[in-house]
Structure formats: C-alpha cells, structure tokens
Enzyme design. Structure first.
Site, PDB file in Angstrom:
ATOM      1  N   THR A  92      34.940  45.304  39.760  1.00  0.00           N
ATOM      2  CA  THR A  92      35.126  43.999  39.120  1.00  0.00           C
ATOM      3  C   THR A  92      36.275  43.218  39.760  1.00  0.00           C
ATOM      4  OG1 THR A  92      34.329  44.943  37.069  1.00  0.00           O
ATOM      5  CG2 THR A  92      35.639  42.944  36.890  1.00  0.00           C
ATOM      6  N   GLY A 131      40.267  51.603  35.185  1.00  0.00           N
ATOM      7  CA  GLY A 131      41.111  52.497  34.404  1.00  0.00           C
ATOM      8  C   GLY A 131      41.915  53.381  35.335  1.00  0.00           C
ATOM      9  N   GLU A 368      30.769  48.465  29.721  1.00  0.00           N
ATOM     10  CA  GLU A 368      29.477  49.054  30.120  1.00  0.00           C
ATOM     11  C   GLU A 368      28.319  48.131  29.731  1.00  0.00           C
ATOM     12  OE1 GLU A 368      28.908  51.648  31.969  1.00  0.00           O
ATOM     13  OE2 GLU A 368      30.977  52.350  32.087  1.00  0.00           O
TER      14      GLU A 368
END
Lengths: 632, 632
Positions: A92, A131, A368
């Site tokens: 992303t 993350g 998700e």
C-alpha cells in the site's frame, strides 16, 4: 491482583515495548517448541497483525512462498521460521491505498552495478501501513514497478526482498526512511509504519524470481508461468488471511460477551439485558461455526491446489470469504459495542478490557478488504451465477440447491413459501427457520438481478451497477445470513450424534440467533427485508417475539456456562470486570489504585508539582486562602 | 504544519497536562473576558465534561444554585465564576451506579465538635466517575446519607460541599483518598476519578441547607420546601445537561463528516461514498435543528419556572429530552463511525482526528442516562398520554395534534393513510413525507399500547412492561423521528421567509434525511417499521430509492459548502485529513515524521536502544550476520 502493564498509562514507546515483550514471548515459544500457533493469532486471540513480529510468519513468508525461486525459499524460509529475520509486506502507498495498479515506487535495473535502484518518486508513493515496518522489521517485501533499459521500459509490478535495517545496530540502512504512524485506535503494541526510499541500491537477486527474472545483461525473462494458476494461487493466499477474520472476530465478540456476562450477572433479570446478552452469545457461536466450516472448505481448496492447481472451487470460496468477512466483522463490531454499553460507565474505562477489544475489532471492518468492496465482490458472484443459471451456462456445484429453487422467483408466479401459515410452534423448527432465510435470500437476489438487468439496458454496466449497488449488497447479506444459518444447522446435526447432551442448548441458541436476526434485538427497525413482501405475516412476527421470550427464559440459566465454554483465561481477557472469580469491584479498585499516576501523586513527585505549580498548573488560578472559606 | 501536541504519543500524565493546558486557556478566556462560552463546550465542541475545569461551571455550580442557602450561594458562586475553586459533583458510587437510593456514603453529625463525619463504609461506596475529581479538584459536592443522634437516625440523601485538596500544595486533605481512573476511550484530558472518605471531619455548614438544616444542637429541620417544586427544579437542571447532548453530538457528527468530505473529495463519484456522506450530512443538520428547537422549549420552561415554578410543560420536555438524547447519540455515534470507515485505514490513525471524535461521542450513549433507560422514560410518557387520551383525562397540549389523529388507529378501522397511493413525485413532498413518519409513529404506539394492555391483565405491571419493552422502545424511536422531521420542516418554513436562497438545498436535505431514514443507507435492513404493515407499497419503496438517487445527484455539488457552513477551524478539527486547505498527504506525512518516537529513533537515543538491545529488544532474536545473506 496486579495491574496489567498495558494499563499503566504508558507513552507510545512504552506501549510499543510492551507489545514487543509479548511478541518476543510468543515467538520464543514457537521457536522453542516448534509450533505455529501464534503465527495466526496473538496470545489474546487478536489476529497476528497485532504483534510486531506477527507478519513475518504470515504475509512476509507467504510472499516468498508464492514468488520466490526454490533457492530463495531455501535461504529465507528457515530464517523466517527461526525468527532470525523479521519481515514486513510493503504494498500500500499513502496516496492510493490498496489499488495495485496505482503503485508509483520504482525498481530500476542498473546494468553497471548489477543492482536495482529502489526509489519513492513522490510523497504519495511512500509505503504506508505495513505492520512492524515502523520500528521492528529487518526486512520487507517491497512491491514496486520494475524498469529496465534506456529509456526505461516498464515491466509492471513485482516483489523485491529488501533489507531495511542494519543487523548491527538496527538503524535504517542508508537510503531508507522508516517511521511509526503513531497511535491508532488499537494495535499499538505493533508499529504500523511508513517507508520512503531514496535511490536505495539492492542486489539483482532481491527480485523474487519464481515467475520473472532479470538476467545480468538486463534481459527480462517472463517465466513459463500459467498466469491463471498464479492468480489463483495469489487469491488463495489472500483468502487465507481473509478467512482468519471471522475466526478472530468471533473470539473478540465472545471475549466481550464473557466479560459482560460476568459483570452483569447481578442485573440479568432485566429483560433488555438478557435479551441483548443472549442474542450476542448466539451470534458469537454462529460466527464461530461458520468460520469452522469455511476452514474445511478452504482445506479442500488447498488439496485441489496441491493437485492440479486450478480449482473450480475458488470462485465460490472467494465469494464466501468476502461475504463472511464483511458480515462477521459487521456483526461482531456492533456486538462488542453493545456488550461494552451493557457495562455502563465501567465499559468506557480501559481497565474493563472492552475498549481495546472494540477498537481492535473495528479495524476488521476496513482491513483485508473494505466491507463495501467485499459485499460487491459477493454480489458480483451471485449475479453472475444467477445469470449463468438463467442462460443455461453451468453453475458452481455449491450454488446448485440455492439456484434450482430460485426458478419460481424468476417466473414471478405467486407461490406458497414453505413457512407460509406456519403456526407458532413451527416457528421454532430449524428447517422452517432456514426456509425463511432461504426465501428472503432468493427473493432479494432476484430483485437485485432484475433491477440490474433493467438498468443495464439503458446505462453503461458500471453505472447500472452503481445504481443498483444497495439492493445488490442486501442480496449478498441475506445470502450470507442464510448460509450461516445453514452451517449452524449442519453443525447441530453433526453434534446430535457426537454430543447429544449439547443438543438442547445449541438448538435453542440456533433458534434464538435466527429469530433475533428477523426481529433485531437493538430495535425493531432492522427486519424490513423479512417482512416487506408480506410472506411472513404480522401475526407470525408477533409469534416470533413470544417465542424469543420463551427461549430467553429457557437459556438464562446457561448464560455463564455458554460463556465459560469459550474457556478464556483471565490473562487473555485482561479485564477488571470479567475475571472468572467474579470479584469485580475489588479488582477494579485494586487496579485503579496501582495506576502509576495515582501512586506518583501520592508520593508527591513530579506529577503533583506539574499539576500544582507547573506552567499550566492549578496554583496560578485557584485562590490559596480558601481553607478558611471552606468553613464559611 | 506543526504536529498537535496531543498526537505526540504522550503518557497518562502528559495527556492530562495537555488537557489542563487547554482547560486553563479556555477558563482564563472566560474570566478575562467575562463570558460563559466554555462552560458548556470545550474549544473543540466537546461537552464541558471533557475539561478538567469544566464541571466547576456546570454540575458543581448548579448543585449550589439548587441546594445552597443565599449565604452559601453568595460565598461560593463568585469563587466558582472566578475559577478560584474547581469543584466536582460526586454522587455515583462504584457498586451501584447512578441509583441514588443505593448510596452508602454517610455524613454523621458529631454534636461535640459541631461537624459531620464523612465516611465511605465499604469498597462499593467509593465515589467514582466525577469529572476532574481524580487530580484537578479543590472541592466537591458529595452526596451522602445524613445521620444524626444516638442511635443514628437516617435523614436520607443530602449534598455536602467538601474541600478535598489543600490549597497550599494541592495534596488530598487527610481523610480523603483521591485517584484517577486511568485511560478511558476518550476524555483523557480530564481526570475522572474516585474518592474514598475515611472519617473526614467537615464543618456543619458544609451541608447545602436551602431545604434542610441541621442546627447546632443536632435538630434536623426540613425547610418549608414544596417537594414537588424542588423535584421539578432538580429535573429541570438534569434536563439542561441532557439537552446539551444533542447539540454536542450534532457537532461531533458534523466534524467527522467535514473531515471525511474534505479527505474523500476525490472519490465522491462512487455512489456508495456520496450516498453515505450526504445521508450523514442530512442527519447532522437534522440533529442540530432539533436541538435548537429543544433549546427554545427549554427556555420557555425556564420562564415558567422563574414564574410560578411548577410548569405543566415539564413532563413533555422531560420525555422529549430523553428521547432526543437517546436518538441523537445513537445516530451520531453510528454516523461518526461510518464517516471514519469512509476514510479507510487513515481513519484508524489518531492523526486523522476521527478516533478521538468517535470515542468521545460513544460516551454519550451511556452518560446522562443510558439510552435504554431513556427510551423507556419516553415510552412511559407516551403510553401514559395515550391512556389518558382514551380514558378522557386531559392530555398535554404538546401531544394534542398527535393524539387526536390517533383515534382511527385505536378504532382499528381500515383507513387510507394520507400517503397511500402517493405517486413518485409526491414522495418528495415535505408534508407527505411527514405524514409517513406520523403514520408509523401512531401505528407503533398503538401496537405497543395494545400489547401492554393485554399483558398487564395477566401479569404484574413491571413484568408486563418488561415483556413489551421492545415494541415500546420502537414506538418511542418512531415518535422522536417524527418530531425531528416536524422540527426540520418548521425550520425550513421559517427559513423560507428569512433566507429564501437557502431553501432549495435545505429542502433537498430534508427529503434526503426522510427518505434515507425509510431506506437506510447502510443496508436495506432497517426499515421494517415503515413497511411491515403494507401501507407503503413495495413500488413506493422503489420510487423512494430512485428519488434518493436524484437527490444525491442534485446535492453532490453542495457537499463542500454544506460542510464548510459549520465553519470549524482547523485547530478544532485537529485532523491531518480534514484541514480546509485540502493538503491531505503532505500534512499526514509531515505530522507523522514529527511524532517523537520517530525523531527519537533517528537520533539514536534510548528508544532505539530499547528496541535493539533492551530486555525484550530485537538483538537477542535476530541473526546478526545476515547482511551478507540479504544478497544471497
């Protein structure tokens, strides 16, 4: 009754280090005892993203499994499994979310040095959200646009395995700017981060090369890959992650309901309270059973994949995963909030454990796959299947029963639904209840289909879709609720031979779940889709209300067993209200007194002085000669 | 683009001191410029509870106004207004919430010393929740049970004005244990706290004595107070607080929608996105207009009260305040969450400003009356009015129009609702829309009434109520939605002469609000109550969907003006996504880079070393000779 460290009121650094401590404990346990339990979930049943070391075993590993050559896999997978590296997955970008084709980051081949130059050409190309990337990762998969030659030719999006921090002092390597995104609603034990590349040189073999290679002389060699098969494999991995969510959110809902049930034992006599709690318990079980069924189907898919690779099951399972994720996260999120509210003010305080569960489960609405997008994926599948059915094209075997029965809805003939005129008693019957959900689902799908067909004759397909989106989403939701009920019923049928003693309570819970979906426990404002066509009569709706009343009375003695059955440890609940021993007020006050700001004030150290004579302290504003005044 | 201090990742102490800094600035402004603006709301439009100095001007002051003698008022009110004291209002106890009769704290008169002994006899009697009490208050109103004589006679619940901290060093006075409740979902700039009293001696004139006195010789003298009048006055103050909530939550929703609109300007072409945002905008305006109307009615009540005191308006306004608070907090809370989700991942990060707004507005669901309780208060009023109407007892003038028209529903005759067979165009007509809401409201009230009447013949009234609670709540909600639409329509009618240029956009917004309440924008699962009786036909529902489409197209160009019109400053939004200049990504990255943990890591100070070779640091787990490995 020691205050859990996480409630000490730590700063960003302290919260992160506490997350790291917990992550280290779980990873050490996996490495020492050779298991993978915490690769999926943390010790508190949160999805592994919540740990700064969690994505190493999920996204980072899966990317290498999928795109790495055998040599790359042989080198990296043992390092991952032994936690000798900690990897992130950086796809992303800040300016374009998960829209892959928008990716701006470039990896340009430099023939002279046999390297790629990894570069973020703009602010919007900054990688964001991975993350662990902010503070904890040594390596990352970076998704970038491959460019070769002069002038450079764009060879599309590829994955590069990049070292981002030094293994000597853990500082970012030159050419990489890394940072933490700061506090989020939850997941603060990990460090979702950003990465900006400034002409970082990475070796040629950084490219994960299972399906495409760049040779030393700068030739781009597309592997003899079956693109469909690769796409399916990629999908199947994404499905794995998406499929974990129903499981995790069912636990989140179950944890909240357990806390609330233990806290509110004393006030369960109030109808509104036990209506709410039992409806939530039935939802948590329904999601759990559905997620178990999903796992079985996913397992079957995996079997197919390891065989001929291109499974016919994939489209159905993809649609199912999308719908289940969207539905379960919506239901669990509303349910956790409901459970929190049932604890009144105490549910607002961190020590109750509920705010953290709520904030974590809220994330599942958007990660998700944002739920609106997922509903549309399911809707697209359902409309496609119905269209195939009407035009004589073969349909998916999983859709056979559902679609065959849809004929009478398509013919638009008046017909008697199976449950029409069902009497009060029959409204508890498992098959009758299922037929109500099936009827609604078929009816709404045909409605959405007809509206789309009508609109697409006049409009561009995308515009027609846009216009009919809401009915399509409704049809998808009704389909998932039908499937969830079906799966629940199958589970009961299986239990009835395996564990017959559980049958009465699980059957009651099944009926309660079905009936409180028709008549929503929060208000009676949610059941239009069951009633608007008039097949369920108003008197049947009233009968349902009375059946719910009786079910609640029957199930009330089981509330604590039904929540104890999830078997959460006190440590995993981390709640002053929800411990198994039920000492709510004693623990709440004991923990509160241990909060460091309270002992700090008591000991009259810096905190008190900041409060009193610091730059904004109270001294400057309050009147100091008031001691006498208090006695007027 | 300086990072707001609140996003630095502060610890409990830092967050509190930041709250104190802001509170000091607003209070200084009030004192210096002699206004009361921040006595109601903070500079960020949160209810004044969010400030550690806010309740001084609300609850603390009101209690003295209500229960203090003229001498007590003369002494204390100027100290409050000058912020020379900072007071809390301590009523709730840890073991029994807001249930006044359960209060255990005692104030026992000691004849020898002419004092009361204030004491918390148990853990459950610990006072909890008062805003500011934890760290910031010099004084508190403590609600306690008055006892006099040997053996002590219980004279019920009274208010005592107690100094809790020294004005010399701000430490708790001997005999008082004070503490902060730690982190909460929001309101962390203030210090909701607890207080436990250990035989604290307070002077006899601590008792607020307007209505009851204790003389030097220990006689208890009940004042010549009209108890009904006092109760009404007490109610009227509680209504004042409850009535502030719709105003505050309308701003919370408006702030979120403003942020989301500015962030998502680029993606508004997606139907689902502009469907959602415009529906939310219409809700924020609807709540605001309703709260303005409530203020006017409350003002009229105050006029009556300052006259003969016992106003006939009170019961209606009490029911209205309860229902409006429950409804507006529910709608705003869902709306803020919806707006947050529309920002995808960015809405999950603190820097967006949305998590804080969401957490703050969530509190409004439970404080100043838990919504389930409030819905029942409204329901009780409505059922009582309907019963009065049917038995010929005079009804409240405010209910006249609504109840007179209800006769045909009571007669149970078939009749044609005003909107039956309304054509497509007519479904935009303001009066027609209002008649749909009126019909639903009357129908649901009669349904709930009949069910209650039927049940009460066989059951104890409390049991009957319990059984019919859900239909009663539905009837209440429908009534409030009808009133809100009515008030919105009145507002438009007033605007049409005062500001005719605003009429087209406000009228469209009105229709959109009404239609998206019938057909809920989140799903089509929320409109059972409009459709279940079949008066609105399925084809009318479809027509409504198409009208919504057209309204969305017409309103799309006004999205930014409609949100700019609220005129929030960038400072009050405190959002990287929602500033007026629209520089979303630049600000987001600039703020992110300024988060102290990022610069701390860059400067390689203690943070990096904790991450690397601290007790849980990464060094112990990662393989240090991997630098070569990265090149395989």
């Amino acid at each position: 009754m020691k205050l859990p460290r996480i409630y000490e009121g730590l700063d960003r650094e302290g919260i992160y280090l506490e997350g790291l401590r917990r992550a280290r404990a779980t990873v050490n346990d996996m490495v020492d005892h050779n298991h993978r339990h915490f690769a999926i979930m943390t010790e508190r049943y949160q999805i592994a993203n919540a740990s700064p070391l969690g994505l190493n075993f999920l996204m980072f590993r899966k990317a290498i499994e999928l795109q790495g050559t055998p040599e790359q896999q042989k080198y990296w997978l043992p390092l991952i499994d032994g936690a000798k590296v900690n990897g992130a997955y950086a796809q992303t970008e800040v300016g374009h979310g998960t829209f892959v084709r928008g990716i701006e980051t470039t990896a340009t081949f430099n023939h002279d040095t046999d390297e790629f130059i990894l570069h973020s050409p703009s602010l919007t190309s900054t990688k964001i959200w991975p993350g662990g990337l902010g503070l904890s990762c040594s390596h990352a998969i970076v998704v970038a646009r491959l460019k070769i030659g002069k002038p450079p030719v764009d060879h599309g999006i590829h994955m590069f395995l990049v070292q981002v921090r030094s293994m000597e002092d853990f500082r970012p390597v030159d050419g990489v700017e890394l940072g933490d995104q700061g506090m989020k609603m939850s997941y603060n034990g990990t460090c979702n981060g950003y990465a900006k590349f400034d002409n970082l040189r990475i070796p040629r073999n950084s490219l994960l090369s299972a399906h495409a290679q760049v040779t030393k002389d700068g030739s781009f060699i597309q592997g003899k890959i079956d693109k469909t098969r690769l796409l399916k494999k990629t999908y199947s991995i994404m499905l794995h992650h998406r499929g974990l969510i129903p499981r995790c959110v069912s636990f989140a809902l179950a944890q909240s309901v357990t806390i609330t049930a233990r806290y509110s034992v004393a006030i369960l006599e109030f109808k509104s309270q036990h209506y709410r709690i039992l409806a939530l318990i039935s939802q948590a079980y329904a999601i759990l059973f559905a997620s178990k069924r999903f796992d079985i189907q996913y397992e079957a898919l995996q079997q197919d994949e390891s065989g001929d690779g291109a499974s016919a099951r994939l489209p159905f399972i993809h649609a199912l995963a999308s719908g289940l994720k969207a539905w379960s996260s919506t239901v669990a999120c509303a349910g956790v909030e409901e459970a929190r509210q049932m604890c009144g003010g105490h549910g607002y305080v961190a020590l109750s454990g509920l705010p953290e569960i709520l904030s974590a489960v809220s994330a599942s609405l958007t990660f998700e796959g944002e739920n609106y997008v997922l509903w549309q994926q399911l809707g697209k599948y359902l409309l496609g299947q119905l269209q195939a059915f009407t035009t004589g094209i073969p349909i998916a075997p999983e859709m056979g029963g559902f679609l065959t029965g849809i004929e009478q809805y398509l013919r638009d003939e008046k017909f008697d639904a199976e449950f029409k005129d069902a009497r009060r008693d029959e409204l508890l019957d498992a098959s009758k209840l299922l037929s109500i959900f099936l009827h609604r689902s078929r009816r709404l799908l045909v409605t959405a289909y007809r509206q789309f067909e009508r609109n697409v004759q006049q409009l561009h397909p995308a515009q027609a879709w846009n216009r009919v989106m809401m009915p399509i989403i409704s049809a998808g939701r009704a389909f998932i609720e039908y499937l969830v009920l079906q799966y629940y019923k199958d589970y009961i049928d299986a239990i009835s031979t395996a564990e017959p003693s559980l049958l009465p309570v699980l059957t009651r819970l099944y009926s309660l779940f079905a009936l409180t979906t028709v008549i929503n426990p929060n208000s009676q404002f949610t059941s239009a889709s069951f009633t608007e066509d008039g097949t369920l009569s108003l008197s049947q709706i009233h009968d349902m209300g009375e059946q719910i009343d009786e079910l609640l009375t029957d199930l009330l003695p089981d509330v604590i067993s039904l929540t104890d059955a999830w078997d959460f440890t006190d440590a995993s609940l981390c709640s002053a209200l929800g411990c198994r021993d039920g000492n709510v007020y004693e623990r709440l006050m004991s923990w509160t007194r241990q909060i460091p700001i309270n002992s700090a004030v008591k000991e009259s150290n810096g905190v008190l002085s900041s409060m009193w004579d610091g730059p904004y302290g109270m001294e400057g504003i309050l009147k100091r000669d008031i001691e006498k005044g208090a006695r007027l």
